[in-house]
Design an enzyme around this catalytic site. Structure first.
Site, short mmCIF file in Angstrom:
data_model
loop_
_atom_site.label_atom_id
_atom_site.label_comp_id
_atom_site.label_asym_id
_atom_site.label_seq_id
_atom_site.Cartn_x
_atom_site.Cartn_y
_atom_site.Cartn_z
N GLY A 352 8.65 10.81 -7.60
CA GLY A 352 8.65 9.42 -7.97
C GLY A 352 9.47 8.72 -7.72
O GLY A 352 10.25 7.75 -8.48
N THR A 353 9.43 5.89 -7.81
CA THR A 353 10.64 5.72 -6.98
C THR A 353 10.48 4.56 -6.01
O THR A 353 9.40 4.31 -5.50
CB THR A 353 10.88 7.01 -6.18
N VAL A 354 11.60 3.96 -5.71
CA VAL A 354 11.59 2.91 -4.69
C VAL A 354 12.59 3.29 -3.62
O VAL A 354 13.64 3.87 -3.89
CB VAL A 354 11.92 1.52 -5.25
N SER A 371 15.13 5.58 -8.74
CA SER A 371 13.89 5.87 -9.46
C SER A 371 14.13 6.10 -10.94
O SER A 371 15.21 6.55 -11.34
CB SER A 371 13.26 7.14 -8.86
N MET A 434 9.29 7.57 -0.45
CA MET A 434 9.39 7.89 -1.86
C MET A 434 8.07 8.51 -2.35
O MET A 434 7.06 8.45 -1.67
CB MET A 434 9.72 6.65 -2.68
#
Length: 534
Positions: A352, A353-354, A371, A434
């Site tokens: 998981g 997240t940018v 994240s 991600m």
């Protein structure tokens, strides 16, 4: 690099620019980074601005209370930052089991670990930034104060999270989540304006104090008070003690390119292990079932070993150097046959997240990821602050014999990983995908798409992806060629074509031409991805 055409390149085109570029999963966040570049900031300032904006404009994937990692290229050198936080000093296996849990819970106050995101912004700004942290956070503060309209993919996942939380999060510790992210008693709609004044105040405080208010001051007090009220383990003392770590990145050479990752406790090493194993196989062929089979088998072996052994470096039963060695790659490649296997962990030697990427016209480049894990993280929000806390502790084991067993003050196996590519000592650029356990698999596919198939950044991202799940189970996207699906099935793979919108990660790439300095960017077509450039 001369690129080849491929049939999936029609979704978007690679973006070219000279002075600067920011690639990320949300248009407003990319614009925040560009704004800072145009104010005289460098790529690192732009990345901080983008990251802070993402906590506001994509809260479904990250937040101020999460963790972060970065790879920074500046003055012909690559630097690594590990801003993942440890478990609280007061937690233990027995303490969790005494609360009635046989495994770590996923939501609530128990799996909350020390957040590293604010420390990452401050550390990057202090060491490499040109503008003050307060200046770089201004765009994010403006979005939080004035509000912004939800984009389509953001709105979709916000509503899914709300429906899940409404059904399952009924106790007092989750009330502030609903007050913050569902102020009208529902999830905001696509195109509807959402704002978070508490979030804006928190960002101002972080900017004005270089994040010390979060770890020592008023914000630390609010976190400590909430945790005490709800019998959580995280304390102000844990926050006081925390500092991010500058680390030496690890790499492997794959067909002439050096692929870089952050060392454990992160899972980036899994991508490097898989590349090493795959490189020992027969030369790759375009859209060939045998090549695809070997890629999947290499990844499942690397992933199985990574999940068995990766934790804090000094607690790993086998070193990162051994897992990245040629001997390991050769031995694991010899396990691969022409049929799918049920993988078993490597037999240890006895004894998981940018995500975002940014670049400027001075050659500075940064690969950055942050994240809260599993969407909105723990579901716990500190009232009035907009701080949604992560649930990284959910990945700890309560099995005393497991390398990743829960211990006080320990960092867990971590899923979020930034990537970077160099060749002959020069930067090619930052990349990342991600999405939880898809991330090393996404890194592997981006690198092979780029190096083996000579695809441009956008084409490398647009290629239909596969994801090994467990055993012989492999998920593929709907666009995946049917003849390859059938060929993999004949080799014993249990192939599942997933509905549109399945979890195949969200990537960004920026490559730099070493002679001209021209930047080439690709962004994720599976989300609200955008590139801001000038």
């Amino acid at each position: 690099m001369d690129y080849l055409y491929h049939p999936f390149a029609s979704k978007r085109h690679t973006v070219f620019a000279k002075k600067g570029m920011v690639a990320t999963s949300q248009p407003l966040a990319a614009q925040a980074g560009l704004e800072i570049l145009q104010k005289g900031g460098n790529a690192i300032d732009a990345a901080i601005a983008t990251a802070a904006a993402l906590t506001v404009v994509e809260p479904t994937s990250n937040g101020i209370g999460g963790d972060a990692f970065a790879l920074v290229w500046t003055k012909d050198q690559l630097h690594g930052l590990n801003a993942s936080g440890p478990s609280p000093e007061s937690i233990s296996v027995d303490a969790v089991k005494n609360l009635g849990h046989e495994k770590m819970p996923v939501h609530g106050v128990i799996p909350v670990t020390v957040p590293g995101v604010p420390s990452a912004w401050a550390a990057l700004s202090k060491r490499f930034g040109r503008l003050s942290l307060a200046e770089t956070l201004k765009p994010a503060i403006r979005y939080a104060e004035e509000g912004y309209p939800l984009t389509p993919i953001l709105g979709k996942y916000w509503k899914l999270a709300y429906n899940k939380f409404k059904e399952n999060f009924t106790t007092e510790e989750f009330e502030a989540w609903f007050e913050t992210f569902a102020p009208e008693g529902r999830a905001p709609e696509i195109g509807e304006v959402w704002k978070s004044p508490g979030h804006a105040s928190t960002l101002k405080s972080i900017g004005e104090t270089d994040a010390r208010s979060f770890y020592e001051g008023e914000l630390a007090d609010k976190i400590d008070d909430f945790m005490k009220q709800h019998n959580g383990f995280l304390s102000k003392s844990d926050l006081n003690k925390y500092e991010p770590q500058w680390v030496t990145p690890i790499s492997t050479n794959y067909r002439g390119y050096d692929v870089w990752e952050i060392p454990p406790n992160g899972q980036g090493m899994v991508a490097l292990m898989a590349l090493n194993i795959f490189e020992k196989m027969s030369p790759p062929a375009w859209q060939n079932a045998e090549t695809l089979h070997q890629q999947i088998e290499a990844m499942k072996l690397a992933f199985t070993d990574g999940q068995a052994f990766i934790t804090e470096p000094d607690e790993m039963p086998i070193s990162a150097e051994e897992l990245l060695s040629e001997a390991y790659a050769i031995e694991r490649s010899q396990v691969i046959t022409d049929v799918a296997m049920d993988p078993k962990p490597y037999d240890l030697p006895k004894g998981g997240t940018v995500y975002l990427a940014a670049a400027d016209d001075e050659g500075n480049m940064i690969s950055y990821i942050q994240s809260n894990y599993m969407g909105f993280g723990s579901g716990v929000v500190i009232p009035g602050t907009g701080i949604g806390l992560q649930n990284r502790g959910a990945d700890f084991s309560l099995d005393e014999s497991h390398p990743n067993v829960l211990r006080p003050g320990k960092r867990t196996y971590h899923t979020i990983i930034p990537g970077f590519l160099t060749k002959d000592g020069q930067a090619v650029g930052p990349f990342g995908v991600m999405g939880g356990y898809m991330q090393p698999q996404g890194h592997f596919q981006v690198v092979t798409n780029t190096v083996d198939y000579i695809l441009n950044p956008q084409a490398a991202l647009d290629m239909p992806r596969w994801q090994w799940m467990k055993g012989k189970s492999v998920h593929v996207e709907p666009e995946f060629p049917n003849y390859l699906v059938q060929a993999l099935a004949r080799k014993g793979h249990e192939v599942h074509v997933t509905p549109e919108g399945g979890s195949f990660g969200r990537g960004q790439i920026i490559w730099r031409d070493p002679e001209t300095g021209v930047l080439q960017g690709g962004t994720e077509s599976r989300t609200d991805g955008a590139i801001a450039a000038w």
